[in-house]
Motif scaffolding. Structure first.
Motif, PDB file in Angstrom:
ATOM      1  N   ILE A 152       0.824  -1.210   0.000  1.00  0.00           N
ATOM      2  CA  ILE A 152       0.000   0.000   0.000  1.00  0.00           C
ATOM      3  C   ILE A 152       0.855   1.256   0.000  1.00  0.00           C
ATOM      4  O   ILE A 152       0.504   2.271  -0.619  1.00  0.00           O
ATOM      5  CB  ILE A 152      -0.947  -0.013   1.225  1.00  0.00           C
ATOM      6  N   ASP A 153       2.004   1.194   0.652  1.00  0.00           N
ATOM      7  CA  ASP A 153       2.847   2.385   0.785  1.00  0.00           C
ATOM      8  C   ASP A 153       3.388   2.876  -0.558  1.00  0.00           C
ATOM      9  O   ASP A 153       3.867   4.003  -0.663  1.00  0.00           O
ATOM     10  CB  ASP A 153       4.007   2.086   1.748  1.00  0.00           C
ATOM     11  N   LYS A 154       3.290   2.041  -1.587  1.00  0.00           N
ATOM     12  CA  LYS A 154       3.795   2.419  -2.910  1.00  0.00           C
ATOM     13  C   LYS A 154       2.744   3.121  -3.765  1.00  0.00           C
ATOM     14  O   LYS A 154       3.050   3.592  -4.868  1.00  0.00           O
ATOM     15  CB  LYS A 154       4.271   1.164  -3.669  1.00  0.00           C
ATOM     16  N   ALA A 155       1.499   3.181  -3.286  1.00  0.00           N
ATOM     17  CA  ALA A 155       0.392   3.578  -4.164  1.00  0.00           C
ATOM     18  C   ALA A 155       0.201   5.081  -4.298  1.00  0.00           C
ATOM     19  O   ALA A 155      -0.477   5.546  -5.209  1.00  0.00           O
ATOM     20  CB  ALA A 155      -0.906   2.946  -3.663  1.00  0.00           C
ATOM     21  N   GLY A 156       0.755   5.864  -3.357  1.00  0.00           N
ATOM     22  CA  GLY A 156       0.572   7.308  -3.422  1.00  0.00           C
ATOM     23  C   GLY A 156      -0.777   7.775  -2.913  1.00  0.00           C
ATOM     24  O   GLY A 156      -1.309   8.804  -3.358  1.00  0.00           O
ATOM     25  N   SER A 183      -3.973   8.898   2.362  1.00  0.00           N
ATOM     26  CA  SER A 183      -3.780   8.318   3.685  1.00  0.00           C
ATOM     27  C   SER A 183      -4.250   6.879   3.666  1.00  0.00           C
ATOM     28  O   SER A 183      -4.941   6.434   2.742  1.00  0.00           O
ATOM     29  CB  SER A 183      -4.556   9.101   4.760  1.00  0.00           C
ATOM     30  N   VAL A 184      -3.864   6.144   4.703  1.00  0.00           N
ATOM     31  CA  VAL A 184      -4.384   4.797   4.917  1.00  0.00           C
ATOM     32  C   VAL A 184      -5.033   4.783   6.290  1.00  0.00           C
ATOM     33  O   VAL A 184      -4.401   5.121   7.290  1.00  0.00           O
ATOM     34  CB  VAL A 184      -3.287   3.717   4.785  1.00  0.00           C
ATOM     35  N   GLU A 185      -6.319   4.467   6.310  1.00  0.00           N
ATOM     36  CA  GLU A 185      -7.012   4.385   7.595  1.00  0.00           C
ATOM     37  C   GLU A 185      -6.678   3.035   8.213  1.00  0.00           C
ATOM     38  O   GLU A 185      -7.055   1.987   7.691  1.00  0.00           O
ATOM     39  CB  GLU A 185      -8.523   4.525   7.411  1.00  0.00           C
ATOM     40  N   ALA A 186      -5.975   3.063   9.336  1.00  0.00           N
ATOM     41  CA  ALA A 186      -5.432   1.826   9.885  1.00  0.00           C
ATOM     42  C   ALA A 186      -5.670   1.657  11.383  1.00  0.00           C
ATOM     43  O   ALA A 186      -5.264   0.649  11.952  1.00  0.00           O
ATOM     44  CB  ALA A 186      -3.919   1.761   9.611  1.00  0.00           C
ATOM     45  N   TRP A 187      -6.316   2.613  12.029  1.00  0.00           N
ATOM     46  CA  TRP A 187      -6.441   2.554  13.487  1.00  0.00           C
ATOM     47  C   TRP A 187      -7.719   3.242  13.921  1.00  0.00           C
ATOM     48  O   TRP A 187      -8.388   3.895  13.132  1.00  0.00           O
ATOM     49  CB  TRP A 187      -5.222   3.239  14.124  1.00  0.00           C
ATOM     50  N   HIS A 207       5.776   6.562   3.284  1.00  0.00           N
ATOM     51  CA  HIS A 207       5.302   7.604   2.370  1.00  0.00           C
ATOM     52  C   HIS A 207       3.821   7.940   2.551  1.00  0.00           C
ATOM     53  O   HIS A 207       3.333   8.890   1.939  1.00  0.00           O
ATOM     54  CB  HIS A 207       5.523   7.156   0.916  1.00  0.00           C
ATOM     55  N   THR A 208       3.119   7.158   3.368  1.00  0.00           N
ATOM     56  CA  THR A 208       1.674   7.309   3.469  1.00  0.00           C
ATOM     57  C   THR A 208       1.262   7.609   4.909  1.00  0.00           C
ATOM     58  O   THR A 208       1.592   6.847   5.813  1.00  0.00           O
ATOM     59  CB  THR A 208       0.961   6.016   3.013  1.00  0.00           C
ATOM     60  N   PRO A 209       0.551   8.711   5.141  1.00  0.00           N
ATOM     61  CA  PRO A 209       0.100   9.035   6.503  1.00  0.00           C
ATOM     62  C   PRO A 209      -0.886   7.996   7.035  1.00  0.00           C
ATOM     63  O   PRO A 209      -1.708   7.461   6.293  1.00  0.00           O
ATOM     64  CB  PRO A 209      -0.585  10.399   6.339  1.00  0.00           C
ATOM     65  N   ILE A 210      -0.793   7.730   8.336  1.00  0.00           N
ATOM     66  CA  ILE A 210      -1.769   6.876   9.011  1.00  0.00           C
ATOM     67  C   ILE A 210      -2.917   7.744   9.515  1.00  0.00           C
ATOM     68  O   ILE A 210      -2.701   8.781  10.145  1.00  0.00           O
ATOM     69  CB  ILE A 210      -1.135   6.116  10.189  1.00  0.00           C
TER      70      ILE A 210
END
Length: 577
Positions: free
Chosen positions: A40-44, A47-51, A80-83
């Motif tokens: 996922i960190d490569k996708a640009g 953000s990634v909702e993870a918590w 590269h991706t904010p949590i």
């Protein structure tokens, strides 16, 4: 507006949080997330909702994992991706309000451990309950995403939601989110609401929806044309049904247009392949109820995660056959309570009361403590009025508060820290917050006494559908008895802990449990004199507190359960003479 329509569309991917919360009741383990997180960190993505949300609860309740350790581990993989996390306003990641000193420490430690973006909402859209958490987020320097909980009812309107966003904008939010947790928003309403916000305010707008009703992909396309800045999506193996629209599909739909996300479809393929591996492992947890389109959600309005949890909870009560009755009861309870948006904790409050109403065979015969607190105003101001008749039925003649509920809460952090330290539960500051948020289950988790719930395979799931139930009725010499099946050989049924030794048969003066649950508190002792209606035992059932009251005046002769025991419907808890 024209410039908004030319902006690159941003994506928040929810696979690591809301997607598996919606489809498999938040059971994905951290170790299984790691290869997916690296991809996922490569996708640009934005953000990634993870918590946040239910992940905190599920980690300690079902997975025997430290949610703080999950956050730190994922942060180490996301360069590269904010949590992003979902924060329930003054409720944090729990089911009630916490004092401001607890909110302060929770926000600070969440940011310190890896949260970059805080999506802050209140289930009632009571901005008073969001003010302090939002202020604290800004003080940490993190990105603040103020959120409205979208719903439909006679007391909600597009104009009312724009007014709410205006209040959030005035609170210095970095972005705002339209949180459509049940998949209710229609394409034209999405267009009207986003346009209304954009015409007045220069702020990033995120649309979050679910595919439960089948409408979300159409609403997303309308939002794109209206200039929405961010869309919440999930990778296809964990998309659709009660989850979000597929990340790959939404990104592909704008490829080559002015809204092109810039994400590489080959990178998305790599992420999808990692998701497919996880999907195969957790296949036994997917249910047809969660994966199908259900237009009835437009009436009962339950969010995706709540639907899968209701299915699980009704299975625990051996009452899955009553799910349609529960769905029909939900809108009636919601109307009784002033049309709250159904999102945690109000979805649990309304949904659980609907279950009580159906299982007990009488509306409001059993009333959860949370429903009583809600009517008292302890969760905030209901969107619509509650009738005098309903208020009296639920809380009698008790007063309803009119101030911010947290103003009634004295500082509790230091007191709870001392309590947990004295019990030998604290190794680091985060453990204090875990204890404060979940005092019923945190002690066993922090002592290392809990075990991870096994993940059923698809084969096991099929076999369980054909195997013996967890209880059955048998007839002996013309008399019918209910028998609990606790184990076959050395195996417990469905990974459930062994229940208490509470008797099932009728005992003179016996007070029975009205449903399956965990004994949270025993409020009386042997020899105590009690009055009719006095609370004897508090069960935690479906994450809500269910008080078991005395049916008569008398004296407590015997108690058959201890705090922490699991009991089934019909178990005798104690005897009142």
């Amino acid at each position: 507006m024209s410039s908004d329509r030319q902006k690159r569309l941003l994506i928040t991917d929810t696979t690591l949080r809301d997607a598996h919360q919606s489809l498999i009741a938040t059971r994905m383990k951290t170790d299984d997330m790691l290869p997916l997180t690296r991809a996922i960190d490569k996708a640009g993505f934005f953000s990634v909702e993870a918590w946040g949300g239910a992940t905190f609860d599920s980690c300690i309740r079902f997975l025997n994992e430290d949610p703080w350790e999950r956050l730190r581990t994922l942060k180490d993989e996301l360069h590269h991706t904010p949590i992003q996390m979902l924060l329930r306003g003054q409720n944090l990641v729990g089911y009630r309000h916490y004092s401001d000193d607890v909110v302060e420490r929770f926000v600070d430690l969440s940011h310190k451990n890896g949260v970059d973006i805080f999506r802050v909402f209140d289930a009632l859209n009571d901005i008073r309950n969001m003010k302090y958490p939002m202020t604290r987020v800004k003080e940490t320097g993190a990105h603040l995403q103020g959120t409205i909980s979208y719903t439909t009812s006679p007391v909600h309107s597009v104009k009312g939601f724009v007014d709410l966003v205006r209040e959030l904008y005035a609170s210095d939010c970095d972005s705002v989110c339209i949180k459509d947790m049940a998949g209710l928003i229609m394409p034209e309403v999405a267009r009207e609401l986003i346009t209304g916000i954009k015409d007045e305010m220069d702020i990033l707008v995120d649309l979050h929806s679910h595919c439960t009703s089948g409408i979300a992909p159409m609403a997303y396309q309308a939002a794109i044309s209206a200039g929405v800045d961010i869309l919440d999506t999930a990778m296809s193996p964990f998309a659709l049904g009660t989850s979000q629209p597929p990340t790959e599909s939404i990104i592909a739909s704008v490829k080559g247009t002015p809204r092109d996300t810039g994400s590489d479809l080959l990178v998305l393929r790599e992420i999808r392949n990692e998701c497919l591996k996880i999907r195969r492992k957790y296949e036994g947890l997917f249910t047809p109820v969660a994966e199908r389109v259900d237009s009835d959600v437009l009436m009962y309005q339950l969010p995706g995660g709540m639907i899968t949890n209701l299915v699980s909870q009704l299975q625990d009560q051996d009452a899955l056959d009553k799910i349609d009755q529960v769905f029909a009861e939900v809108p009636r309870v919601r109307q009784d309570l002033g049309y709250p948006p159904l999102v945690t904790p109000t979805s649990q409050i309304v949904g659980t009361q609907a279950v009580f109403n159906v299982l007990t065979g009488a509306r409001y015969k059993t009333i959860s403590n949370e429903v009583k607190d809600y009517v008292k105003g302890l969760y905030g101001k209901p969107p619509g009025p509650i009738s005098d008749e309903m208020r009296t039925l639920i809380i009698g003649h008790e007063d309803v508060i009119a101030i911010r509920p947290a103003d009634l809460l004295p500082p509790m952090y230091e007191k709870m820290k001392a309590e947990a330290s004295a019990a030998g539960l604290i190794k680091r500051e985060e453990d204090v917050l875990t204890y404060i948020l979940y005092p019923a289950i945190a002690p066993s988790f922090l002592k290392g006494e809990r075990k991870a719930e096994p993940i059923p395979s698809a084969v096991q799931k099929k076999e369980s559908e054909l195997s013996l139930p967890s209880s059955m009725q048998v007839e002996v010499d013309g008399e019918t008895f209910t028998v609990r099946i606790l184990a076959i050989g050395d195996q417990t049924i469905e990974g459930k802990p062994r229940a208490s030794d509470a008797p099932k048969e009728d005992i003179p003066g016996g007070v029975k449990s009205n449903m399956q649950g965990m004994v949270l508190k025993i409020q009386v002792g042997r020899g105590d004199r009690v009055k009719t209606g006095e609370t004897l035992v508090v069960l935690e059932a479906m994450k809500m507190e269910n008080p078991i009251t005395s049916p008569r005046d008398g004296v407590v002769k015997d108690i058959f359960v201890d705090a922490g025991d699991t009991v089934l419907a019909g178990d005798v808890l104690l005897v009142i003479e």
